[in-house]
Design an enzyme around this catalytic site. Structure first.
Site, PDB file in Angstrom:
ATOM      1  N   SER A 242      62.228 -96.412  34.929  1.00 50.27           N
ATOM      2  CA  SER A 242      61.358 -96.377  33.746  1.00 50.27           C
ATOM      3  C   SER A 242      61.022 -97.791  33.289  1.00 50.27           C
ATOM      4  CB  SER A 242      62.032 -95.602  32.604  1.00 50.27           C
ATOM      5  OG  SER A 242      63.339 -96.081  32.371  1.00 50.27           O
TER       6      SER A 242
ATOM      7  N   GLU B 113      65.661 -83.261  34.058  1.00 46.61           N
ATOM      8  CA  GLU B 113      64.612 -83.779  33.173  1.00 46.61           C
ATOM      9  C   GLU B 113      63.552 -82.717  32.904  1.00 46.61           C
ATOM     10  OE1 GLU B 113      62.952 -87.594  34.201  1.00 46.61           O
ATOM     11  OE2 GLU B 113      61.512 -87.505  32.552  1.00 46.61           O
TER      12      GLU B 113
END
Ligand code: KIV
Length: 264
Positions: free
Chosen positions: A47, A183
């Site tokens: 990320s 997720e």
């Protein structure tokens, strides 16, 4: 609080029902603060391609960049367990590619590597774990497959997709995975996966019944223009970054985060 966290520590926390608090971290300064705040696991997530480098996805992140950030985080960490993401393209071609890339992250200070994918990654997980590299698998929304998926959407809503996700999680555990990130999956599915496994699950947008929770640090600090539904700004109402991280750890441990409004 000062005990060094290992993979065995995380497994025994899961067995005792103590929730595992995970945050992403990309440098030594934040690592020191988060470590002192009692975060159990620091995830050097790819990320960083979005929150640090400003890309629209994680796909442009390079292995050399992950290695650099992993070394930075390791330099600032005393007790937390460090997981580093294998970036897009570094592990998909073959288990051999995955080993070479993982070796660089482990040499930089990671205690475990993370890779995205289900059944297709089972051989790679077995190859790595049989050669001394602990692996965290990542199921549900796979950010490195965003172009295939067609966006950042909740996964596993249909019965067939949910059954496949549970089968994938079981196969990854049997192959040696030590942790599984879930997720953006429905909370009920994450609960079913967590109950089906003996290893810890770490949820992000996956409800409160996982063995632990992870958030992107920049979401937790309110540094993103549009925060995802599953995140919470813990800096709001807390006096500084360490206090925000302590509040997050406390909320994960007492089960008050994530609340129903953060789940699907
Ligand atoms: O890269 C990352 O930050 C991650 C989390 C979203 C789990 O993989």
């Amino acid at each position: 609080m000062n005990k060094i966290i290992t993979l065995s520590t995380l497994k025994s926390m899961r067995d005792k029902g103590e929730k595992i608090a995970v945050l992403t971290c990309y440098d030594a300064g934040f690592a020191r603060v988060l470590d002192a705040a009692g975060v159990d696991v620091l995830l050097v997530g790819d990320s960083l391609g979005m929150v640090i480098q400003g890309h629209a996805s994680t796909l442009p992140v390079k292995l050399a960049e992950m290695t650099y950030h992993t070394r930075c985080v390791a330099a600032g960490t005393e007790r937390a367990f460090i997981v580093a993401d294998l970036p897009f393209g570094s592990y998909q071609p073959s288990p051999g590619h995955a080993f070479s890339a993982s070796a660089r992250l482990m040499a930089a200070g990671a205690h475990m590597v993370k890779l995205e994918g289900g059944a297709v990654m089972v051989d790679t997980v077995a190859f790595l774990t049989q050669r001394g590299i602990p692996v965290c698998a990542h199921l549900g929304l796979l950010p490195q497959s965003v172009n295939q998926i067609g966006g950042y959407k909740v996964q596993g809503r249909e019965d067939a997709a949910a059954a496949q996700l549970i089968a994938d999680a079981r196969a990854l555990e049997a192959a040696g995975a030590g942790l599984i990130v879930l997720e953006m999956v429905p909370a009920a599915l994450a609960k079913a996966v967590t109950e089906a496994l003996a290893i810890p699950t770490i949820g992000i947008g996956a409800g409160v019944d996982c063995s632990g929770q992870v958030l992107v640090l920049y979401d937790l600090l309110g540094l993103v223009p549009r925060a995802p539904k599953f995140s919470k700004n813990f800096l709001a109402g807390n006096d500084g970054i360490e206090a925000a991280a302590r509040a997050y750890v406390a909320a994960v441990k007492d089960g008050s985060f994530p609340a129903a409004e953060h789940a699907f």
